[in-house]
Design a protein around this motif. Structure first.
Motif, PDB file in Angstrom:
ATOM      1  N   LYS A   1       0.765  -1.194   0.109  1.00 44.81           N
ATOM      2  CA  LYS A   1      -0.589  -0.043  -0.065  1.00 44.81           C
ATOM      3  C   LYS A   1       0.643   1.097   0.207  1.00 44.81           C
ATOM      4  O   LYS A   1       0.442   2.813   0.186  1.00 44.81           O
ATOM      5  N   ASN A   2       1.831   0.564  -0.565  1.00 47.98           N
ATOM      6  CA  ASN A   2       2.888   2.681  -0.643  1.00 47.98           C
ATOM      7  C   ASN A   2       2.411   3.171  -2.044  1.00 47.98           C
ATOM      8  O   ASN A   2       3.029   2.584  -2.896  1.00 47.98           O
ATOM      9  N   TRP A   3       1.442   3.885  -1.912  1.00 52.42           N
ATOM     10  CA  TRP A   3       0.756   4.658  -3.070  1.00 52.42           C
ATOM     11  C   TRP A   3       1.694   5.508  -4.156  1.00 52.42           C
ATOM     12  O   TRP A   3       1.185   5.401  -5.132  1.00 52.42           O
ATOM     13  N   GLU A   4       1.850   6.187  -3.100  1.00 50.86           N
ATOM     14  CA  GLU A   4       3.640   7.057  -3.935  1.00 50.86           C
ATOM     15  C   GLU A   4       5.009   6.058  -4.697  1.00 50.86           C
ATOM     16  O   GLU A   4       4.607   6.304  -6.624  1.00 50.86           O
ATOM     17  N   VAL A   5       4.778   5.170  -4.277  1.00 42.74           N
ATOM     18  CA  VAL A   5       5.714   4.335  -5.101  1.00 42.74           C
ATOM     19  C   VAL A   5       4.643   3.584  -6.132  1.00 42.74           C
ATOM     20  O   VAL A   5       5.356   3.527  -7.476  1.00 42.74           O
ATOM     21  N   PHE A   6       3.467   3.161  -6.422  1.00 32.77           N
ATOM     22  CA  PHE A   6       3.161   2.432  -6.796  1.00 32.77           C
ATOM     23  C   PHE A   6       2.498   2.934  -8.850  1.00 32.77           C
ATOM     24  O   PHE A   6       2.517   3.012  -9.107  1.00 32.77           O
TER      25      PHE A   6
ATOM     26  N   ASP B   1      -4.798   8.817 -12.296  1.00 31.42           N
ATOM     27  CA  ASP B   1      -5.113   9.418 -11.525  1.00 31.42           C
ATOM     28  C   ASP B   1      -6.464   8.092 -11.308  1.00 31.42           C
ATOM     29  O   ASP B   1      -6.655   7.634  -9.178  1.00 31.42           O
ATOM     30  N   GLU B   2      -7.120   7.546 -11.773  1.00 29.78           N
ATOM     31  CA  GLU B   2      -8.662   6.759 -11.905  1.00 29.78           C
ATOM     32  C   GLU B   2      -7.195   5.772 -11.128  1.00 29.78           C
ATOM     33  O   GLU B   2      -8.183   4.803 -10.163  1.00 29.78           O
ATOM     34  N   LEU B   3      -6.530   5.071 -11.634  1.00 31.58           N
ATOM     35  CA  LEU B   3      -6.185   3.427 -11.403  1.00 31.58           C
ATOM     36  C   LEU B   3      -6.114   3.507  -9.738  1.00 31.58           C
ATOM     37  O   LEU B   3      -6.601   2.759  -8.710  1.00 31.58           O
ATOM     38  N   VAL B   4      -4.667   4.621  -9.095  1.00 27.09           N
ATOM     39  CA  VAL B   4      -4.495   4.714  -8.563  1.00 27.09           C
ATOM     40  C   VAL B   4      -5.404   4.988  -7.069  1.00 27.09           C
ATOM     41  O   VAL B   4      -5.032   4.874  -5.625  1.00 27.09           O
ATOM     42  N   GLY B   5      -6.389   5.551  -7.291  1.00 29.87           N
ATOM     43  CA  GLY B   5      -7.287   6.174  -6.687  1.00 29.87           C
ATOM     44  C   GLY B   5      -8.116   5.173  -6.293  1.00 29.87           C
ATOM     45  O   GLY B   5      -9.088   4.173  -5.122  1.00 29.87           O
TER      46      GLY B   5
ATOM     47  N   GLU C   1      -8.338   3.452  -2.634  1.00 27.76           N
ATOM     48  CA  GLU C   1     -10.202   3.281  -1.887  1.00 27.76           C
ATOM     49  C   GLU C   1     -10.293   2.186  -1.431  1.00 27.76           C
ATOM     50  O   GLU C   1     -10.880   1.573  -0.513  1.00 27.76           O
ATOM     51  N   SER C   2     -10.074   0.887  -2.620  1.00 33.04           N
ATOM     52  CA  SER C   2     -10.088  -0.498  -2.755  1.00 33.04           C
ATOM     53  C   SER C   2      -9.658  -1.521  -1.944  1.00 33.04           C
ATOM     54  O   SER C   2     -10.019  -2.466  -1.727  1.00 33.04           O
ATOM     55  N   VAL C   3      -8.553  -0.991  -1.788  1.00 35.60           N
ATOM     56  CA  VAL C   3      -7.038  -1.768  -0.943  1.00 35.60           C
ATOM     57  C   VAL C   3      -6.244  -1.406  -0.117  1.00 35.60           C
ATOM     58  O   VAL C   3      -5.338  -1.239   0.613  1.00 35.60           O
ATOM     59  N   GLY C   4      -7.819  -1.115   0.813  1.00 34.13           N
ATOM     60  CA  GLY C   4      -7.106   0.220   1.707  1.00 34.13           C
ATOM     61  C   GLY C   4      -6.149  -0.880   3.196  1.00 34.13           C
ATOM     62  O   GLY C   4      -5.927  -1.968   3.075  1.00 34.13           O
ATOM     63  N   PRO C   5      -5.904  -0.102   4.540  1.00 28.57           N
ATOM     64  CA  PRO C   5      -5.509  -0.968   5.406  1.00 28.57           C
ATOM     65  C   PRO C   5      -5.875  -2.519   5.834  1.00 28.57           C
ATOM     66  O   PRO C   5      -5.202  -3.298   6.137  1.00 28.57           O
ATOM     67  N   ALA C   6      -7.741  -2.649   5.713  1.00 25.58           N
ATOM     68  CA  ALA C   6      -8.231  -3.637   5.953  1.00 25.58           C
ATOM     69  C   ALA C   6      -8.337  -4.709   4.984  1.00 25.58           C
ATOM     70  O   ALA C   6      -9.002  -5.763   5.247  1.00 25.58           O
ATOM     71  N   VAL C   7      -7.545  -4.422   4.022  1.00 26.46           N
ATOM     72  CA  VAL C   7      -7.817  -5.692   2.526  1.00 26.46           C
ATOM     73  C   VAL C   7      -5.792  -6.103   2.039  1.00 26.46           C
ATOM     74  O   VAL C   7      -5.115  -5.430   2.074  1.00 26.46           O
ATOM     75  N   ILE C   8      -5.704  -7.077   2.607  1.00 29.11           N
ATOM     76  CA  ILE C   8      -4.422  -7.349   2.943  1.00 29.11           C
ATOM     77  C   ILE C   8      -4.365  -8.487   1.350  1.00 29.11           C
ATOM     78  O   ILE C   8      -5.276  -8.655   1.219  1.00 29.11           O
ATOM     79  N   THR C   9      -3.538  -8.064   0.597  1.00 29.90           N
ATOM     80  CA  THR C   9      -3.379  -8.663  -1.086  1.00 29.90           C
ATOM     81  C   THR C   9      -1.750  -9.638  -1.206  1.00 29.90           C
ATOM     82  O   THR C   9      -0.905  -9.012  -0.182  1.00 29.90           O
TER      83      THR C   9
END
Length: 150
Positions: A21-26, A48-52, A56-64
Motif C-alpha cells: 500500500k505504498n501508493w507513491e511508489v505504485f 489518477d483513476e487507477l491509483v485512486g 480506496e478499495s485495497v486499503g489497510p483492511a484488505v490484505i493482498t
C-alpha cells in the motif's frame, strides 16, 4: 541494466507497492495516461483513476498478495509488451473473506525520461476461488510491518 531486467523490476515494484500500500511508489510505476482493464466492470483511463481506485478499495483492511512469474516480454524500441502468469490472494478479515486466484497479466510499457513505466495493464482470470474464513476455524492473521496503513 538491460531492458528486459528493467521491465521485470518495474513489474515487481508495481506489485510490491500494491501489496504494501505504498501508493507513491505504485503511482511512480505508471504513466499518467495508463489504461487498466481488469474485466468488464473495472476499467481505467488515467493513472489518477487507477491509483485512486486501488487506494480506496485495497486499503489497510484488505490484505493482498500478488505473485507473477513466467514473463514473456517483447521490446521494440521505446515500447514493450509483457505477459505474466499471476497468482494472487485477497484476505478481508472484517468480512471473513478470502479469495485465491490466477490470471494472465497483459501489460504495455513505455520508456520515459525516468525509465520504463507501465502504460497499459490488465488481466484475464483463469479462476477465482472464494471462501468464508468461518469455514477455516483455525485461521489467524498477523500483519507484518511492511504493510502501510497511512
Amino acid at each position: 541494466m538491460d531492458d528486459l531486467e528493467a521491465i521485470k523490476q518495474l513489474k515487481y515494484r508495481y506489485l510490491r507497492a500494491l501489496d504494501t500500500k505504498n501508493w507513491e511508489v505504485f503511482e511512480g510505476t505508471l504513466t499518467p495516461d495508463v489504461t487498466g482493464d481488469y474485466g468488464s466492470s473495472l476499467k481505467f483511463t488515467t493513472r489518477d483513476e487507477l491509483v485512486g481506485f486501488m487506494r480506496e478499495s485495497v486499503g489497510p483492511a484488505v490484505i493482498t498478495e500478488h505473485r507473477v512469474a513466467h514473463p514473456e516480454i517483447d521490446v521494440e524500441g521505446d515500447e514493450a509488451t509483457g505477459r505474466w502468469y499471476l497468482q494472487d490472494r485477497v484476505i478481508v478479515p472484517d468480512f471473513k473473506f478470502m479469495l485465491i486466484g490466477a490470471a494472465f497479466y497483459d501489460d504495455r510499457y513505455r520508456r520515459t525520461d525516468e525509465g520504463w513505466r507501465i502504460c497499459g495493464t490488465g488481466y484475464d482470470r483463469t479462476y477465482e476461488a472464494k471462501m468464508s474464513l468461518d469455514d477455516v476455524p483455525s485461521f489467524a492473521l498477523d500483519v507484518g510491518p511492511a504493510i502501510r496503513i497511512d
